[in-house]
Design a protein around this motif. Structure first.
Motif, PDB file in Angstrom:
ATOM      1  N   CYS A 111       5.697  40.954 -13.657  1.00  0.00           N
ATOM      2  CA  CYS A 111       5.150  42.282 -13.983  1.00  0.00           C
ATOM      3  C   CYS A 111       6.138  43.384 -13.604  1.00  0.00           C
ATOM      4  CB  CYS A 111       3.814  42.509 -13.284  1.00  0.00           C
ATOM      5  SG  CYS A 111       3.946  42.969 -11.549  1.00  0.00           S
ATOM      6  N   CYS A 114       6.887  44.901  -8.041  1.00  0.00           N
ATOM      7  CA  CYS A 114       7.566  44.808  -6.739  1.00  0.00           C
ATOM      8  C   CYS A 114       9.070  44.977  -6.871  1.00  0.00           C
ATOM      9  CB  CYS A 114       7.293  43.444  -6.112  1.00  0.00           C
ATOM     10  SG  CYS A 114       8.115  42.085  -7.016  1.00  0.00           S
ATOM     11  N   CYS A 148       3.646  37.778  -8.285  1.00  0.00           N
ATOM     12  CA  CYS A 148       3.806  37.065  -9.557  1.00  0.00           C
ATOM     13  C   CYS A 148       4.744  35.872  -9.527  1.00  0.00           C
ATOM     14  CB  CYS A 148       4.369  37.996 -10.632  1.00  0.00           C
ATOM     15  SG  CYS A 148       3.452  39.483 -10.938  1.00  0.00           S
TER      16      CYS A 148
END
Ligand code: FES
Ligand code: FES
Length: 168
Positions: A111, A114, A148
């Motif tokens: 995604c 981070c 993720c």
């Protein structure tokens, strides 16, 4: 005291905040307790810096302040006055920064939420240790949480950046 007067008493007066961000100077008026991450994102539109836990546990908001890696959700405006800040936007110019490139090549994100904080942490690590072991990489990234990728691609990306540096 009516509610408006109470609100005025509870709101601290604004301060003049002077910052250098990615080499450019900014002057603004903010409450002294406003968080650096909020100033970056909401006042100055540096939205590459993310906000998640807001309590210093995830590293999504990591930036460099005076050459130190900091979680910008834990830095108040008065603590950042006259500081030099580097955000993720400051890493690359027209081309991707080498750390960004290896994250892309090695699948170091899904995604991506981070990722800016991870990259700031990798930069801080490689600035002080150009040949870290896997254990040292893990330790340097221990303050950055990813929900993720499972970290495999992230570690591979850092190792590739180290190997690329050694081939120069
Ligand atoms: S948002 Fe700052 S450490 Fe999580
Ligand atoms: S890539 Fe999604 S949180 Fe790390």
């Amino acid at each position: 005291m009516d509610m408006k007067e109470q609100a005025e008493v509870m709101t601290p007066p604004k301060m003049e905040l002077s910052l250098t961000i990615n080499g450019a100077n900014y002057e603004l008026q903010v409450p002294p307790t406003k968080r650096l991450v909020t100033i970056l994102r909401e006042e100055l539109n540096f939205t590459g810096t993310k906000i998640s836990c807001e309590v210093g546990r995830c590293g999504a908001c990591a930036v460099q302040m005076n050459n130190q890696l900091v979680n910008s959700c834990l830095v108040m405006a008065y603590q950042a006055n006259h500081a030099s800040i580097i955000t993720i936007e400051g890493l690359s110019g027209e081309e991707l920064d080498p750390i960004q490139r290896v994250f892309l090549e090695e699948g170091g994100f899904q995604c991506g939420y981070c990722t800016p904080g991870m990259m700031m942490a990798v930069h801080a690590l490689l600035a002080t240790n150009q040949a870290p072991s896997e254990e040292q990489i893990q330790e340097a990234l221990s303050g950055n949480l990813c929900r993720c990728t499972g970290y495999g691609g992230i570690i591979r990306a850092v190792q590739k950046a180290i190997s690329n540096n050694n081939q120069k």
